[in-house]
Design an enzyme around this catalytic site. Structure first.
Site, mmCIF file in Angstrom:
data_model
loop_
_atom_site.group_PDB
_atom_site.id
_atom_site.type_symbol
_atom_site.label_atom_id
_atom_site.label_comp_id
_atom_site.label_asym_id
_atom_site.label_seq_id
_atom_site.Cartn_x
_atom_site.Cartn_y
_atom_site.Cartn_z
ATOM 1 N N LYS A 120 5.307 87.537 -55.469
ATOM 2 C CA LYS A 120 4.823 88.910 -55.752
ATOM 3 C C LYS A 120 4.686 89.109 -57.264
ATOM 4 O O LYS A 120 3.678 89.610 -57.743
ATOM 5 C CB LYS A 120 5.816 89.920 -55.204
ATOM 6 C CG LYS A 120 5.630 91.348 -55.709
ATOM 7 C CD LYS A 120 6.599 92.332 -55.096
ATOM 8 C CE LYS A 120 7.866 92.466 -55.845
ATOM 9 N NZ LYS A 120 7.810 93.247 -57.094
ATOM 10 N N ASN A 121 5.686 88.652 -58.020
ATOM 11 C CA ASN A 121 5.687 88.958 -59.456
ATOM 12 C C ASN A 121 4.815 88.023 -60.273
ATOM 13 O O ASN A 121 4.738 88.159 -61.492
ATOM 14 C CB ASN A 121 7.135 88.988 -59.978
ATOM 15 C CG ASN A 121 7.883 90.174 -59.372
ATOM 16 O OD1 ASN A 121 7.275 91.054 -58.762
ATOM 17 N ND2 ASN A 121 9.194 90.181 -59.500
ATOM 18 N N CYS A 177 11.698 104.486 -61.679
ATOM 19 C CA CYS A 177 11.632 104.170 -60.253
ATOM 20 C C CYS A 177 13.083 104.131 -59.771
ATOM 21 O O CYS A 177 14.006 104.545 -60.464
ATOM 22 C CB CYS A 177 10.943 102.834 -60.042
ATOM 23 S SG CYS A 177 11.975 101.473 -60.551
ATOM 24 N N ARG A 198 12.897 102.669 -66.557
ATOM 25 C CA ARG A 198 11.801 101.719 -66.752
ATOM 26 C C ARG A 198 10.895 102.115 -67.932
ATOM 27 O O ARG A 198 9.725 102.410 -67.770
ATOM 28 C CB ARG A 198 10.968 101.558 -65.479
ATOM 29 C CG ARG A 198 11.745 101.286 -64.222
ATOM 30 C CD ARG A 198 12.453 99.944 -64.188
ATOM 31 N NE ARG A 198 11.605 98.788 -64.076
ATOM 32 C CZ ARG A 198 11.150 98.278 -62.926
ATOM 33 N NH1 ARG A 198 11.431 98.878 -61.801
ATOM 34 N NH2 ARG A 198 10.388 97.207 -62.913
ATOM 35 N N ASP A 235 16.957 90.402 -59.507
ATOM 36 C CA ASP A 235 16.312 90.654 -58.207
ATOM 37 C C ASP A 235 17.068 90.014 -57.051
ATOM 38 O O ASP A 235 16.705 90.235 -55.897
ATOM 39 C CB ASP A 235 14.872 90.136 -58.211
ATOM 40 C CG ASP A 235 14.010 90.922 -59.174
ATOM 41 O OD1 ASP A 235 12.882 90.471 -59.462
ATOM 42 O OD2 ASP A 235 14.471 91.964 -59.655
ATOM 43 N N ARG A 257 7.376 96.230 -49.621
ATOM 44 C CA ARG A 257 6.598 96.044 -50.850
ATOM 45 C C ARG A 257 6.650 94.591 -51.288
ATOM 46 O O ARG A 257 5.738 94.104 -51.925
ATOM 47 C CB ARG A 257 7.168 96.915 -51.982
ATOM 48 C CG ARG A 257 7.036 98.394 -51.748
ATOM 49 C CD ARG A 257 7.496 99.161 -52.940
ATOM 50 N NE ARG A 257 6.880 98.597 -54.154
ATOM 51 C CZ ARG A 257 7.200 99.027 -55.372
ATOM 52 N NH1 ARG A 257 8.094 99.957 -55.531
ATOM 53 N NH2 ARG A 257 6.615 98.501 -56.414
HETATM 54 C C1 EPZ Z 1 9.747 92.564 -63.807
HETATM 55 O O1 EPZ Z 1 9.859 93.951 -64.052
HETATM 56 C C2 EPZ Z 1 9.760 92.401 -62.292
HETATM 57 N N1 EPZ Z 1 8.611 93.101 -61.712
HETATM 58 C C3 EPZ Z 1 11.055 92.972 -61.724
HETATM 59 O O2 EPZ Z 1 11.049 92.724 -60.315
HETATM 60 C C4 EPZ Z 1 12.221 92.207 -62.346
HETATM 61 O O3 EPZ Z 1 13.432 92.772 -61.876
HETATM 62 C C5 EPZ Z 1 12.161 92.324 -63.873
HETATM 63 O O4 EPZ Z 1 10.876 91.843 -64.346
HETATM 64 C C6 EPZ Z 1 13.238 91.508 -64.550
HETATM 65 O O5 EPZ Z 1 13.131 90.169 -64.157
HETATM 66 C C7 EPZ Z 1 7.392 92.494 -61.762
HETATM 67 O O6 EPZ Z 1 7.242 91.410 -62.304
HETATM 68 C C8 EPZ Z 1 6.273 93.226 -61.119
HETATM 69 P P1 EPZ Z 1 11.390 93.982 -67.752
HETATM 70 P P2 EPZ Z 1 9.644 94.523 -65.568
HETATM 71 O O7 EPZ Z 1 10.317 94.597 -68.563
HETATM 72 O O8 EPZ Z 1 8.566 93.776 -66.219
HETATM 73 C C9 EPZ Z 1 13.869 97.218 -70.203
HETATM 74 C C10 EPZ Z 1 11.357 93.209 -58.049
HETATM 75 O O9 EPZ Z 1 12.345 93.550 -57.378
HETATM 76 N N2 EPZ Z 1 12.594 97.513 -70.884
HETATM 77 O O10 EPZ Z 1 11.785 92.557 -67.992
HETATM 78 O O11 EPZ Z 1 9.566 95.994 -65.479
HETATM 79 C C11 EPZ Z 1 13.833 97.718 -68.764
HETATM 80 O O12 EPZ Z 1 14.188 99.087 -68.703
HETATM 81 C C12 EPZ Z 1 11.093 93.839 -59.410
HETATM 82 O O13 EPZ Z 1 10.518 92.332 -57.708
HETATM 83 C C13 EPZ Z 1 12.602 98.377 -71.981
HETATM 84 O O14 EPZ Z 1 13.645 98.888 -72.385
HETATM 85 O O15 EPZ Z 1 11.060 94.119 -66.209
HETATM 86 C C14 EPZ Z 1 14.851 96.843 -68.093
HETATM 87 O O16 EPZ Z 1 16.150 97.392 -68.295
HETATM 88 C C15 EPZ Z 1 12.132 94.882 -59.776
HETATM 89 N N3 EPZ Z 1 11.421 98.670 -72.594
HETATM 90 C C16 EPZ Z 1 14.736 95.519 -68.843
HETATM 91 O O17 EPZ Z 1 14.033 95.805 -70.061
HETATM 92 C C17 EPZ Z 1 10.238 98.108 -72.192
HETATM 93 O O18 EPZ Z 1 9.187 98.396 -72.809
HETATM 94 C C18 EPZ Z 1 13.959 94.454 -68.073
HETATM 95 O O19 EPZ Z 1 12.670 94.958 -67.850
HETATM 96 C C19 EPZ Z 1 10.245 97.238 -71.076
HETATM 97 C C20 EPZ Z 1 11.438 96.950 -70.442
#
Ligand code: EPZ
Length: 416
Positions: free
Chosen positions: A22-23, A116, A121, A305, A397
């Site tokens: 998915k990701n 979410c 996020r 995850d 999802r």
């Molecule tokens: C991706 O989300 C995945 N989703 C998530 O999978 C996964 O949990 C996550 O990466 C971490 O591996 C997809 O790929 C579609 P991040 P993403 O940006 O990109 C903070 C699932 O269950 N952050 O690495 O949103 C954020 O708040 C989903 O399949 C900021 O502070 O993850 C979080 O605490 C859930 N500012 C941390 O970084 C930003 O601008 C990790 O977020 C961006 C992120």
């Protein structure tokens, strides 16, 4: 609302083939906008998040056809810069359309994805990086308007190895003028998949999978065929289903390299795991061993995850385990639901202490997010009696045919 009804106590035995990631498919589908031509993507999972991304691409003008797990996108006719607000709010990861739309049209208007179920996020790292690539950004009335007459390469240091921010920079940088370097980049396999898709379409990106990614901007991308990697989290979830039911299952179509941290923790819990590069056999333990400490962290660490799924397993282990969730602010919403099934879990901030109990008992529970819902299904497979899991749209999802796959492995589960 649609729910699963699970009769616990059955050992899972059999074989399962794992669907595409998915990701990976979400950022790669966003990337198909850039080449102004055709993309044929194979091994696409038919999950709700994929359906939402398809709706978005169609609404911005792409022509899409799907036969089984093969999807063809024609992005010649992208004719708007507005990403539909309701769909962005339904799937926050659509924020990676920003980078793709900027490469394709030089501008995009998209609503703030908002928080979410697992936390606020924020997208500050995305916006800061895009500004460094020459993007003018106006945020007002819940919308983000981005404009870039010319995307210019730059040297970008991410404060946190954000997956989405890394992807947005790759999507905006692939056709930018000059060189873009991303330091402290996310190293997830899905980042490597996106690099491989873009390079197959003519991009020049190097280093995905390491902390430093270098992008040489090219003039255009061409039509391309690409196969998505297997979903490492779906694989880990079925492995945990075998572990929690003292089962014995074989997984096919996996990338064992991508799930080393999951294998290691399941072995600590007492599982026997035999593997080659693309398949593995897991035998669940008679007695689940408590795990002193699990700490989620960016790849190659233990994936956030897979936190909820491992917690379900440890609720019936032979001791006390500790899980710290370092990636997301609010990813313990499955705890009260597992507690209703008899689990003994205490949470303090982002740390959960799980005291193993003899058994779980079936109950009416509610899925609060995608992976939390999966953990409740796993708990239901092991619980004594019947478990009803409501709001399973969260789980659909990210999991294709979850109930059907589990039934094929011997579970008693139905969707009503
Ligand atoms: C991706 O989300 C995945 N989703 C998530 O999978 C996964 O949990 C996550 O990466 C971490 O591996 C997809 O790929 C579609 P991040 P993403 O940006 O990109 C903070 C699932 O269950 N952050 O690495 O949103 C954020 O708040 C989903 O399949 C900021 O502070 O993850 C979080 O605490 C859930 N500012 C941390 O970084 C930003 O601008 C990790 O977020 C961006 C992120």
């Amino acid at each position: 609302m649609t729910r699963y009804i699970v009769e616990g106590g059955r050992r899972l035995v059999g074989e399962i083939s794992i669907s595409g990631a998915k990701n990976s498919v979400l950022p790669i589908l966003a990337a198909t906008i850039i080449n102004n031509g055709f993309s044929t993507i194979m091994n696409v999972p038919f999950i709700n998040d994929f359906k939402i991304m398809m709706k978005i691409l169609t609404m911005i003008g792409c022509k899409i056809s799907r036969v089984g797990d093969i999807v063809t996108i024609n992005s010649k006719t992208v004719d708007t810069i507005n990403i539909p607000e309701d769909l962005v709010r339904e799937m926050r990861s659509s924020i990676i359309l920003m980078g793709a739309m900027l490469s394709r049209c030089g501008q995009v208007k998209i609503s703030y994805p908002g928080g979410c179920e697992i936390g606020p996020r924020p997208i500050d790292l995305h916006l800061k990086a895009l500004k460094q690539l020459g993007v003018e950004i106006k945020e007002s009335y819940g919308f983000i308007e981005c404009k870039a007459s010319k995307l210019k390469g730059n040297d970008i240091l991410l404060d946190y190895p954000s997956v989405g921010a890394t992807e947005n920079i790759m999507l905006a940088g692939v056709k930018a003028e000059g060189i873009t370097v991303i330091r402290n980049a996310a190293k997830e396999p899905e980042i490597v998949d996106l690099q491989n898709y873009l390079n197959k379409a003519g991009g020049k990106i190097y280093g995905a999978g390491t902390s430093v990614i270098k992008i040489e901007g090219v003039n255009e991308l061409k039509s391309v065929e690409y196969t998505i990697i297997p979903d490492r989290i779906v694989a880990g979830t079925y492995m945990t289903a075998a572990a929690i039911t003292n089962g014995e299952i074989v997984l096919k179509n996996i990338e064992t390299e991508h799930i080393q941290s999951i294998i290691s923790k399941l072995r600590e819990a007492g599982c026997k795991i035999y593997s080659n590069c693309t398949a593995l056999k897991i035998v669940g333990p008679k007695e689940i061993q408590a795990i002193e400490s699990i700490k989620t962290s960016p790849y190659p660490g233990y994936p956030t995850d897979m936190q909820a799924q491992m917690m379900a397993l440890l609720t019936i282990s032979n001791g006390t385990s500790l899980i710290s969730e370092t990636v997301f602010e609010n990813r313990f919403k499955h705890v009260p639901e597992l507690t209703r099934m008899g689990a003994n879990i205490t949470t303090i901030d982002r740390v959960a202490v799980i005291k193993g109990v003899k058994k779980l008992t079936g109950a009416k529970v509610t899925a609060k997010d995608l992976r939390g819902g999966a953990s409740l299904v796993l708990a239901g497979l092991a619980a004594e009696g019947t478990t009803e899991i409501d709001n399973i749209f969260h789980t659909e999802r990210g999991y294709e045919k979850l109930d059907e796959n589990l039934r094929n492995l011997g579970a008693i589960i139905k969707k009503v």
